[in-house]
Scaffold this motif. Sequence first.
Motif, PDB file in Angstrom:
ATOM      1  N   ALA A  84       0.824  -1.209   0.000  1.00 21.19           N
ATOM      2  CA  ALA A  84       0.000   0.000   0.000  1.00 21.19           C
ATOM      3  C   ALA A  84       0.858   1.259   0.000  1.00 21.19           C
ATOM      4  CB  ALA A  84      -0.935   0.002   1.204  1.00 21.19           C
ATOM      5  N   LEU A  85       2.004   1.218   0.672  1.00 21.15           N
ATOM      6  CA  LEU A  85       2.819   2.427   0.833  1.00 21.15           C
ATOM      7  C   LEU A  85       3.886   2.597  -0.241  1.00 21.15           C
ATOM      8  CD1 LEU A  85       3.301   2.483   4.712  1.00 21.15           C
ATOM      9  CD2 LEU A  85       1.685   3.815   3.342  1.00 21.15           C
ATOM     10  N   THR A  86       4.371   1.511  -0.806  1.00 17.62           N
ATOM     11  CA  THR A  86       5.456   1.644  -1.783  1.00 17.62           C
ATOM     12  C   THR A  86       5.000   2.268  -3.093  1.00 17.62           C
ATOM     13  OG1 THR A  86       5.114  -0.693  -2.370  1.00 17.62           O
ATOM     14  CG2 THR A  86       6.954  -0.188  -0.887  1.00 17.62           C
ATOM     15  N   GLN A  87       3.724   2.419  -3.287  1.00 18.02           N
ATOM     16  CA  GLN A  87       3.247   3.085  -4.511  1.00 18.02           C
ATOM     17  C   GLN A  87       3.501   4.590  -4.471  1.00 18.02           C
ATOM     18  OE1 GLN A  87      -1.168   3.373  -4.906  1.00 18.02           O
ATOM     19  NE2 GLN A  87      -1.206   2.354  -2.906  1.00 18.02           N
ATOM     20  N   TYR A  88       3.864   5.125  -3.297  1.00 18.73           N
ATOM     21  CA  TYR A  88       4.122   6.565  -3.154  1.00 18.73           C
ATOM     22  C   TYR A  88       5.628   6.799  -3.223  1.00 18.73           C
ATOM     23  CZ  TYR A  88      -0.711   6.500  -1.679  1.00 18.73           C
ATOM     24  OH  TYR A  88      -2.070   6.300  -1.643  1.00 18.73           O
ATOM     25  N   SER A  89       6.059   7.480  -4.278  1.00 12.72           N
ATOM     26  CA  SER A  89       7.488   7.605  -4.566  1.00 12.72           C
ATOM     27  C   SER A  89       8.244   8.444  -3.540  1.00 12.72           C
ATOM     28  CB  SER A  89       7.690   8.201  -5.957  1.00 12.72           C
ATOM     29  OG  SER A  89       7.096   9.479  -6.056  1.00 12.72           O
ATOM     30  N   HIS A  90       7.543   9.281  -2.765  1.00 13.30           N
ATOM     31  CA  HIS A  90       8.241  10.109  -1.777  1.00 13.30           C
ATOM     32  C   HIS A  90       8.516   9.367  -0.470  1.00 13.30           C
ATOM     33  CE1 HIS A  90       4.037  10.523  -0.607  1.00 13.30           C
ATOM     34  NE2 HIS A  90       4.428  10.942   0.576  1.00 13.30           N
ATOM     35  N   LEU A  91       7.990   8.158  -0.340  1.00  9.48           N
ATOM     36  CA  LEU A  91       8.249   7.364   0.859  1.00  9.48           C
ATOM     37  C   LEU A  91       9.456   6.465   0.630  1.00  9.48           C
ATOM     38  CD1 LEU A  91       4.613   6.340   1.884  1.00  9.48           C
ATOM     39  CD2 LEU A  91       5.929   8.371   2.556  1.00  9.48           C
ATOM     40  N   ARG A  92      10.404   6.525   1.573  1.00 13.03           N
ATOM     41  CA  ARG A  92      11.614   5.708   1.482  1.00 13.03           C
ATOM     42  C   ARG A  92      11.605   4.661   2.591  1.00 13.03           C
ATOM     43  NH1 ARG A  92      15.546  10.913   1.361  1.00 13.03           N
ATOM     44  NH2 ARG A  92      14.781  10.875   3.520  1.00 13.03           N
ATOM     45  N   PHE A  93      12.147   3.516   2.308  1.00 14.54           N
ATOM     46  CA  PHE A  93      12.106   2.395   3.250  1.00 14.54           C
ATOM     47  C   PHE A  93      13.526   1.878   3.486  1.00 14.54           C
ATOM     48  CE2 PHE A  93       8.126   2.737   1.006  1.00 14.54           C
ATOM     49  CZ  PHE A  93       7.195   2.699   2.024  1.00 14.54           C
ATOM     50  N   PRO A  94      14.246   2.512   4.417  1.00 16.24           N
ATOM     51  CA  PRO A  94      15.631   2.093   4.666  1.00 16.24           C
ATOM     52  C   PRO A  94      15.690   0.726   5.333  1.00 16.24           C
ATOM     53  CG  PRO A  94      14.919   3.671   6.320  1.00 16.24           C
ATOM     54  CD  PRO A  94      13.821   3.606   5.306  1.00 16.24           C
ATOM     55  N   ASN A  95      16.792   0.045   5.118  1.00 13.62           N
ATOM     56  CA  ASN A  95      17.068  -1.174   5.876  1.00 13.62           C
ATOM     57  C   ASN A  95      17.581  -0.778   7.253  1.00 13.62           C
ATOM     58  OD1 ASN A  95      16.511  -3.196   3.832  1.00 13.62           O
ATOM     59  ND2 ASN A  95      18.352  -2.460   2.796  1.00 13.62           N
ATOM     60  N   LEU A  96      16.987  -1.343   8.294  1.00 16.04           N
ATOM     61  CA  LEU A  96      17.405  -1.077   9.668  1.00 16.04           C
ATOM     62  C   LEU A  96      18.263  -2.250  10.144  1.00 16.04           C
ATOM     63  CD1 LEU A  96      14.077   0.249  11.248  1.00 16.04           C
ATOM     64  CD2 LEU A  96      15.813   1.513   9.969  1.00 16.04           C
ATOM     65  N   LYS A 131      24.987  -4.165  16.334  1.00 14.94           N
ATOM     66  CA  LYS A 131      25.554  -5.416  16.824  1.00 14.94           C
ATOM     67  C   LYS A 131      25.104  -6.621  16.000  1.00 14.94           C
ATOM     68  CE  LYS A 131      26.351  -3.857  21.553  1.00 14.94           C
ATOM     69  NZ  LYS A 131      26.105  -4.098  23.000  1.00 14.94           N
ATOM     70  N   ALA A 132      24.646  -6.368  14.775  1.00 12.30           N
ATOM     71  CA  ALA A 132      24.399  -7.443  13.816  1.00 12.30           C
ATOM     72  C   ALA A 132      25.589  -7.525  12.874  1.00 12.30           C
ATOM     73  CB  ALA A 132      23.122  -7.180  13.031  1.00 12.30           C
ATOM     74  N   LEU A 133      25.893  -8.725  12.407  1.00 13.24           N
ATOM     75  CA  LEU A 133      27.015  -8.929  11.490  1.00 13.24           C
ATOM     76  C   LEU A 133      26.451  -9.149  10.087  1.00 13.24           C
ATOM     77  CD1 LEU A 133      30.034  -9.258  11.012  1.00 13.24           C
ATOM     78  CD2 LEU A 133      29.798 -11.677  11.630  1.00 13.24           C
ATOM     79  N   VAL A 134      26.450  -8.076   9.307  1.00 21.03           N
ATOM     80  CA  VAL A 134      25.916  -8.118   7.944  1.00 21.03           C
ATOM     81  C   VAL A 134      26.863  -7.311   7.062  1.00 21.03           C
ATOM     82  CG1 VAL A 134      23.951  -7.640   6.443  1.00 21.03           C
ATOM     83  CG2 VAL A 134      23.551  -8.220   8.840  1.00 21.03           C
ATOM     84  N   ASP A 135      27.669  -7.989   6.264  1.00 17.46           N
ATOM     85  CA  ASP A 135      28.648  -7.316   5.411  1.00 17.46           C
ATOM     86  C   ASP A 135      27.978  -6.959   4.080  1.00 17.46           C
ATOM     87  OD1 ASP A 135      30.732  -6.586   3.706  1.00 17.46           O
ATOM     88  OD2 ASP A 135      32.126  -8.031   4.595  1.00 17.46           O
ATOM     89  N   PRO A 136      27.824  -5.668   3.767  1.00 20.74           N
ATOM     90  CA  PRO A 136      27.140  -5.288   2.534  1.00 20.74           C
ATOM     91  C   PRO A 136      27.843  -5.754   1.269  1.00 20.74           C
ATOM     92  CG  PRO A 136      28.210  -3.389   3.544  1.00 20.74           C
ATOM     93  CD  PRO A 136      28.280  -4.501   4.540  1.00 20.74           C
ATOM     94  N   ASP A 137      29.111  -6.118   1.371  1.00 29.15           N
ATOM     95  CA  ASP A 137      29.818  -6.651   0.205  1.00 29.15           C
ATOM     96  C   ASP A 137      29.391  -8.081  -0.102  1.00 29.15           C
ATOM     97  OD1 ASP A 137      31.296  -4.330  -0.167  1.00 29.15           O
ATOM     98  OD2 ASP A 137      32.915  -4.994   1.151  1.00 29.15           O
ATOM     99  N   TRP A 138      28.803  -8.741   0.892  1.00 28.28           N
ATOM    100  CA  TRP A 138      28.481 -10.152   0.714  1.00 28.28           C
ATOM    101  C   TRP A 138      27.016 -10.489   0.957  1.00 28.28           C
ATOM    102  CZ3 TRP A 138      31.878 -12.666  -1.906  1.00 28.28           C
ATOM    103  CH2 TRP A 138      33.220 -12.298  -1.837  1.00 28.28           C
ATOM    104  N   VAL A 139      26.266  -9.521   1.401  1.00 34.81           N
ATOM    105  CA  VAL A 139      24.831  -9.726   1.636  1.00 34.81           C
ATOM    106  C   VAL A 139      24.075  -8.649   0.868  1.00 34.81           C
ATOM    107  CG1 VAL A 139      22.979  -9.852   3.343  1.00 34.81           C
ATOM    108  CG2 VAL A 139      25.273 -10.677   3.929  1.00 34.81           C
ATOM    109  N   ARG A 140      23.266  -9.066  -0.106  1.00 32.64           N
ATOM    110  CA  ARG A 140      22.512  -8.123  -0.923  1.00 32.64           C
ATOM    111  C   ARG A 140      21.090  -8.025  -0.397  1.00 32.64           C
ATOM    112  NH1 ARG A 140      26.122 -10.792  -3.481  1.00 32.64           N
ATOM    113  NH2 ARG A 140      24.856 -12.661  -3.832  1.00 32.64           N
ATOM    114  N   LEU A 141      20.736  -6.814   0.035  1.00 29.88           N
ATOM    115  CA  LEU A 141      19.433  -6.562   0.643  1.00 29.88           C
ATOM    116  C   LEU A 141      18.594  -5.674  -0.267  1.00 29.88           C
ATOM    117  CD1 LEU A 141      20.645  -5.712   4.239  1.00 29.88           C
ATOM    118  CD2 LEU A 141      19.243  -7.679   3.672  1.00 29.88           C
ATOM    119  N   GLY A 142      17.283  -5.937  -0.278  1.00 32.22           N
ATOM    120  CA  GLY A 142      16.354  -5.056  -0.958  1.00 32.22           C
ATOM    121  C   GLY A 142      16.071  -3.836  -0.102  1.00 32.22           C
ATOM    122  N   ILE A 143      14.797  -3.531   0.122  1.00 25.33           N
ATOM    123  CA  ILE A 143      14.418  -2.366   0.931  1.00 25.33           C
ATOM    124  C   ILE A 143      13.559  -2.812   2.108  1.00 25.33           C
ATOM    125  CG2 ILE A 143      14.531  -0.780  -1.022  1.00 25.33           C
ATOM    126  CD1 ILE A 143      11.433  -0.881  -1.102  1.00 25.33           C
ATOM    127  N   GLY A 144      13.535  -1.970   3.132  1.00 30.56           N
ATOM    128  CA  GLY A 144      12.601  -2.147   4.230  1.00 30.56           C
ATOM    129  C   GLY A 144      12.846  -3.328   5.140  1.00 30.56           C
TER     130      GLY A 144
END
Length: 215
Positions: free
Chosen positions: A85-97, A101-114
């Motif tokens: 319902a919300l992603t249809q509005y282009s002004h709303l952004r959904f960052p990854n939180l 203290k989590a171990l998530v290397d962005p070079d090796w873990v590909r995440l979408g949004i939200g």
Amino acid sequence: MPHRLYIVATSGLAKETAQLADAICRVTPLWDEIAYISQDRKEIGRKLPFGVVVGTDELLIAAAESIDVAIGIGAPTARKRVAQALTQYSHLRFPNLIHPKALVDPDWVRLGIGNAVAAGCVMTCDIEIGDFNLFNLNVTVAHDARIGSYNVFNPSCNVSGNVQIDSEVLAGTGSQVLEKLQIASRCMLGAGAVLTRSCDVEGTVLTGVPARPRT
């Protein structure tokens, strides 16, 4: 105007999502304030941990500027409904939180949004993850896992290597998925269950050790 993060919902999981955002801000001050969005106008002004209820979805939709939003809902189907319902509005952004203290290397873990990744989570390498998933406390995801969208992994769930999980799956607390298995969309893995065989039937409820379809 303060740079806010808006948490959609006011449930316990919403409060935990706000706590996750607060932990991020203590290390990297991305937002000046955290605020909640409710479906009930009567809740406006209600004080919750880390913020106040400031409005309903209408506030988000009517915003004139780009704003950051997180979904604080712990049921896969409801997460999907609100996200779509919300992603249809282009002004709303959904960052990854992602908790500091989590171990998530962005070079090796590909995440979408939200996506939300709580404290103690560990993700290793060559992992692909879609949108709006929730990884609760101390979840582990091993190499070459492929995870869709709107899934909820409750605390201490372990996903082994080369596992493929579709969308809207609920994995219970302490559940385990052994290597090279697949789980179809909308399945539920009960608390403490150990999946030793793939499940390709959508909507199956699996419980026990080893996990079997509930009759």
